[in-house]
Design a protein around this motif. Structure first.
Motif, PDB file in Angstrom:
ATOM      1  N   GLU A 607       0.891  -1.351   0.110  1.00  0.00           N
ATOM      2  CA  GLU A 607      -0.082  -0.239  -0.061  1.00  0.00           C
ATOM      3  C   GLU A 607       0.807   1.235   0.036  1.00  0.00           C
ATOM      4  OE1 GLU A 607      -4.345  -0.592   1.920  1.00  0.00           O
ATOM      5  OE2 GLU A 607      -2.570  -0.713   3.375  1.00  0.00           O
ATOM      6  N   SER A 608       0.369   2.477  -0.652  1.00  0.00           N
ATOM      7  CA  SER A 608       0.872   3.651  -0.498  1.00  0.00           C
ATOM      8  C   SER A 608      -0.186   4.584  -0.283  1.00  0.00           C
ATOM      9  CB  SER A 608       1.669   3.812  -1.768  1.00  0.00           C
ATOM     10  OG  SER A 608       0.987   4.261  -2.848  1.00  0.00           O
ATOM     11  N   CYS A 609       0.357   5.956   0.053  1.00  0.00           N
ATOM     12  CA  CYS A 609      -0.482   6.838   0.265  1.00  0.00           C
ATOM     13  C   CYS A 609      -1.373   7.209  -1.095  1.00  0.00           C
ATOM     14  CB  CYS A 609      -0.064   8.206   0.955  1.00  0.00           C
ATOM     15  SG  CYS A 609       0.262   7.837   2.757  1.00  0.00           S
ATOM     16  N   ARG A 610      -0.969   6.928  -2.114  1.00  0.00           N
ATOM     17  CA  ARG A 610      -1.489   7.176  -3.532  1.00  0.00           C
ATOM     18  C   ARG A 610      -2.760   6.532  -3.732  1.00  0.00           C
ATOM     19  NH1 ARG A 610      -0.357   9.424  -8.254  1.00  0.00           N
ATOM     20  NH2 ARG A 610      -0.908   8.470 -10.129  1.00  0.00           N
ATOM     21  N   GLU A 622       2.954   8.349   5.511  1.00  0.00           N
ATOM     22  CA  GLU A 622       4.067   7.229   5.366  1.00  0.00           C
ATOM     23  C   GLU A 622       5.346   7.292   6.257  1.00  0.00           C
ATOM     24  OE1 GLU A 622       4.941   5.850   1.314  1.00  0.00           O
ATOM     25  OE2 GLU A 622       2.971   6.789   0.522  1.00  0.00           O
ATOM     26  N   GLY A 623       5.677   6.109   6.758  1.00  0.00           N
ATOM     27  CA  GLY A 623       6.754   6.206   7.810  1.00  0.00           C
ATOM     28  C   GLY A 623       7.641   4.868   7.350  1.00  0.00           C
ATOM     29  N   ARG A 624       8.450   4.606   8.387  1.00  0.00           N
ATOM     30  CA  ARG A 624       9.470   3.587   8.259  1.00  0.00           C
ATOM     31  C   ARG A 624       8.791   2.425   8.242  1.00  0.00           C
ATOM     32  NH1 ARG A 624      14.259   3.697  12.630  1.00  0.00           N
ATOM     33  NH2 ARG A 624      14.629   1.813  11.428  1.00  0.00           N
ATOM     34  N   GLY A 626       5.804   1.493   7.316  1.00  0.00           N
ATOM     35  CA  GLY A 626       4.497   1.531   6.726  1.00  0.00           C
ATOM     36  C   GLY A 626       3.780   2.725   6.671  1.00  0.00           C
ATOM     37  N   LEU A 627       2.473   2.683   6.314  1.00  0.00           N
ATOM     38  CA  LEU A 627       1.692   4.140   6.373  1.00  0.00           C
ATOM     39  C   LEU A 627       0.620   3.937   7.508  1.00  0.00           C
ATOM     40  CD1 LEU A 627      -1.524   3.015   5.298  1.00  0.00           C
ATOM     41  CD2 LEU A 627      -0.449   3.109   2.991  1.00  0.00           C
ATOM     42  N   ALA A 628       0.202   5.178   8.335  1.00  0.00           N
ATOM     43  CA  ALA A 628      -0.774   5.242   9.079  1.00  0.00           C
ATOM     44  C   ALA A 628      -1.782   6.187   8.819  1.00  0.00           C
ATOM     45  CB  ALA A 628      -0.050   5.468  10.269  1.00  0.00           C
ATOM     46  N   CYS A 629      -2.969   6.063   9.496  1.00  0.00           N
ATOM     47  CA  CYS A 629      -3.806   7.239   9.198  1.00  0.00           C
ATOM     48  C   CYS A 629      -4.075   7.973  10.373  1.00  0.00           C
ATOM     49  CB  CYS A 629      -5.206   6.473   8.658  1.00  0.00           C
ATOM     50  SG  CYS A 629      -5.116   5.480   7.231  1.00  0.00           S
ATOM     51  N   GLN A 630      -4.244   9.254  10.014  1.00  0.00           N
ATOM     52  CA  GLN A 630      -4.630  10.070  11.168  1.00  0.00           C
ATOM     53  C   GLN A 630      -6.145  10.459  10.948  1.00  0.00           C
ATOM     54  OE1 GLN A 630      -2.322  13.886  11.323  1.00  0.00           O
ATOM     55  NE2 GLN A 630      -0.428  12.889  12.741  1.00  0.00           N
ATOM     56  N   CYS A 631      -6.889  10.117  11.971  1.00  0.00           N
ATOM     57  CA  CYS A 631      -8.569  10.094  11.747  1.00  0.00           C
ATOM     58  C   CYS A 631      -9.145  10.993  12.339  1.00  0.00           C
ATOM     59  CB  CYS A 631      -9.052   8.608  12.148  1.00  0.00           C
ATOM     60  SG  CYS A 631      -8.105   7.289  11.285  1.00  0.00           S
ATOM     61  N   PRO A 632     -10.249  11.543  11.773  1.00  0.00           N
ATOM     62  CA  PRO A 632     -11.261  12.637  12.499  1.00  0.00           C
ATOM     63  C   PRO A 632     -12.046  11.982  13.704  1.00  0.00           C
ATOM     64  CG  PRO A 632     -12.175  11.965  10.299  1.00  0.00           C
ATOM     65  CD  PRO A 632     -10.791  11.296  10.429  1.00  0.00           C
ATOM     66  N   ALA A 633     -12.457  12.735  14.469  1.00  0.00           N
ATOM     67  CA  ALA A 633     -13.351  12.150  15.649  1.00  0.00           C
ATOM     68  C   ALA A 633     -14.497  11.190  15.082  1.00  0.00           C
ATOM     69  CB  ALA A 633     -13.578  13.230  16.352  1.00  0.00           C
TER      70      ALA A 633
END
Length: 704
Positions: A607-610, A622-624, A626-633
């Protein structure tokens, strides 16, 4: 002092061995009493002391005890062994080679009872059976009966039967509890002339064992297919040509010609053909042509003017020699070839370019247009800029093709050209082109709805010039856009029909992809659902025939893949151009690819942010690791999913359809205040009409 076994007879109960796999651990440990403080105990099984003595051996343990181990396979199904074994063992306390001193030798009996295990597969009476059946055999017709027995459990083991579906992907066969195979779905020799069906016999042991047999079904031909043209004939007849032979036509038949279900073929014009066709062409059948297979000779009866009509459709009935004979109608398209016999006049053109993510490369966007009744006269023309060349666009002087350079910003560009025609010595005929460039974001493409339409090409969909009436009209693309805006109750500017791609040329099949937004972009399931619920209105108002809502290459089971099938959206950076004289559309090239995997549980794809993996407005990082998501409330899933949902009254949630997987598992937890209610629905949104072939992707609803 002499040794003495602590028991006169030892008893143990063991499982029979699984084939030749022998257990390493002992099955019995014996003890000996001896008053001496120091002894060299040596154990052994006495040969010929009883049945089964050769299948065991004794070993000395470090603590002086002796253990009995298995050295040969034990088989409960062997009638001699099923009652067990009884034999003698001995011990001497002076070590090896001291058996002659009988004072220091002791004996004891060992009884071994054998337990049955499920170590045998069922055995088929016949492991390979071949049968023949006519392809029109009725559903439920019995083919063959398989019989299998299992020697385990004293022959009392029960055997059940099944079909290995990897050998019968279309589930055309069924086997009942008695092992009788019947036809479950109709057969077609032209599709599959020979079936190799794997029959499974499964016993009731724990764990069960399975045996396999093969049923070979040879499907015999009946004359159930009419003959058709050998290929897609599209002969060109030059305009103004005197009456002449146009083409020789050959036929083919999918049926088995060795069964006389094919040639020789006979041809004739359909008596229901239009009068203009009958007056313009004749069809003669040459029974000796094509080496005796028969052929048709099509000739013209008059001359033609392309500017009056570009092509003619001639219905031809072809009959085979089967019993009974089959006949079918194929349509021959005769194209009238163009001669440059008309002068050109000034023209104007509108080109709309969707720039995917603002990253479009140098790309062709359409040809310069002048009004000319001729349309095969391009070699006679030359194209030039009127004034200075525009910095963001290029012109091919020979073809009139305009190219847009990479990095062109959104906006409206007015380009002016002049055209020269050497045949009519016309110079400086003006041609104006308006190019509108609009960036289409990645989010819009990922959230797009789609339809597949038949009978209309990509050019027909964006065309604004009616050749028959010689008048300007609104394009089907514009009408479709208006209809979507009306159904969604949003501004027309918020709807983008950004991809029009021809999937098949003859007969035409075209894929349309569209996006719409209020604030965020609407989800595909909503867009497709709205279109499906109002399909008849859209078809009527726009003038199209929708054959699929939500383009799904996995829709037809086992057509693209055998078993699991998952759609993936392939977005190409190279744009897709549709050029239709007065208009052109440069859209995003999007293809739906069928991948033969279960997308519901396939996590091997990187996966990638694209690929926009974060839902509901989540921000992808995207970090070392893999990717992570910052989510709204309120969105606490790993990809910002909403993991809980509450409903009031008749509320419902609408989700994409389930993936097509060989094995699927769906689970959810719910709590409710009412005793009953519909929790899950996976099926069509509207009932199909009785005579329609339109198909739609099923969707999932959740009601509480």
């Amino acid at each position: 002092m002499p040794p003495q076994f602590t028991k006169d007879e030892w008893f143990t109960e063991v499982d029979e061995t699984d084939g030749t796999n022998l257990p390493e651990v002992p099955i019995l440990t014996v003890t000996v009493h001896d008053d001496d403080e120091t002894n060299k105990f040596q154990y052994k099984v006495l040969d010929d002391s009883g049945f089964g003595a050769d299948k065991f051996t004794m070993v000395r343990n470090n603590d002086g005890t002796g253990s009995l181990k298995i050295v040969q396979p034990l088989d409960f199904e062997n009638q001699l062994q099923s009652n067990g074994f009884r034999f003698k063992i001995q011990v001497n306390d002076k070590g090896e080679d001291n058996d002659n001193d009988k004072y220091h030798v002791a004996y004891s009996w060992v009884v071994v009872k054998l337990r049955d295990i499920n170590d045998n597969k069922p055995q088929f009476e016949k492991s390979n059976i071949e049968t023949t059946v006519l392809e029109d055999a009725s559903i439920g017709n019995s083919l063959e009966t398989f019989k299998a027995t299992d020697p385990d459990q004293g022959g009392a083991s029960k055997v059940s039967y099944a079909i290995d579906r990897s050998s019968d992907r279309k589930r055309q066969f069924h086997i009942n509890e008695n092992g009788t195979v019947t036809i479950q779905r109709s057969l077609d020799r032209e599709e599959t002339p020979r079936h190799q069906v794997k029959i499974l016999a499964i016993d009731d042991g724990i764990p069960p064992k399975t045996a396999t047999a093969t049923l070979t079904v040879i499907v015999q031909d009946i004359n159930d297919n009419p003959p058709t043209f050998l290929k897609d004939y599209r002969p060109v007849l030059p305009e103004y040509a005197i009456p002449r032979k146009v083409i020789e036509i050959l036929a083919t038949d999918d049926d088995d010609r060795s069964k006389s279900n094919g040639p020789p073929f006979t041809f004739r014009m359909d008596p229901n053909a239009d009068d203009i066709i009958k007056a313009s062409f004749k069809v003669e059948s040459d029974n000796k042509g094509a080496n005796g297979d028969g052929m048709a000779i099509v000739s013209s009866l008059r001359s033609f003017d392309r500017e009056q009509q570009k092509e003619y459709l001639i219905p031809i009935i072809i009959k085979d020699s089967g019993t009974p004979p089959m006949a079918g109608t194929s349509t021959l398209t005769v194209v009238i070839g163009d001669i440059n016999d008309n002068k050109m006049q000034p023209g104007s053109k509108d080109i709309f370019v969707y720039n995917y993510a603002g990253q479009s490369p140098d790309t062709e966007i359409g040809r310069v247009y002048v009004y000319d009744l001729d349309d095969w006269d391009l070699p006679d023309k030359k194209f030039y800029w009127e004034g200075l060349e525009h910095a963001q666009f290029k012109l091919d002087e020979d073809s009139g093709m305009i190219s847009m350079k990479s990095g062109t910003h959104d906006g409206k560009y007015h380009l002016r050209f002049k055209v020269y025609d050497r045949k009519h010595t016309q110079t400086d005929v003006p041609a104006n082109v308006t190019v509108t460039v609009k960036t289409i974001p990645h989010e819009a493409v990922m959230n797009s709805g789609s339809v597949r339409i038949s009978g209309i090409s990509d050019e027909d969909f964006i065309r604004v010039w009616d050749y028959k009436t010689q008048r300007l009209t609104r394009s089907k693309a514009d009408l479709f856009k208006d209809k979507l805006a009306s159904l969604l109750d949003i501004e027309r500017e918020n709807v983008d029909v950004f991809s029009v791609q021809l999937r098949r040329k003859h007969p035409p099949l075209t894929d349309i992809r569209f996006a719409a937004h209020g604030s965020p972009y609407y989800k595909p399931v909503r867009l497709n659902g709205i279109v499906l619920m109002h399909r008849e209105d859209i078809e009527k108002d726009v003038g199209i025939n929708i054959t699929m809502v939500g383009i799904d290459e996995c829709l037809y089971e086992n057509e693209m893949c055998e078993g699991s099938c998952t759609n993936t959206l392939d977005i190409n950076n190279l744009p897709y151009m549709v050029n239709a004289n007065r208009t052109a559309l440069v859209g995003v090239r999007v293809d739906v690819i069928a991948q033969c995997t279960c997308g519901a549980r396939n996590f091997s794809t990187s996966e990638s942010c694209r690929t926009s993996p974060c839902y509901n407005g989540g921000r992808c990082i995207e970090g070392r690791f893999g990717l992570a998501c910052q989510c709204p409330a309120g969105y606490n899933g790993p990809r910002c999913q909403q993991t809980t949902r509450s409903f009031r009254g008749n509320g419902w949630a609408w989700y994409p359809a389930l993936e097509m997987c060989d094995n699927s598992h769906l689970s959810f937890e719910f709590i409710t205040r009412k005793s009953d209610g519909l929790l899950l629905y996976n099926g069509p949104i509207v009932p199909p009409e009785s005579d329609e072939v339109m198909v739609s992707v099923t969707n999932v609803y959740l009601f509480c």
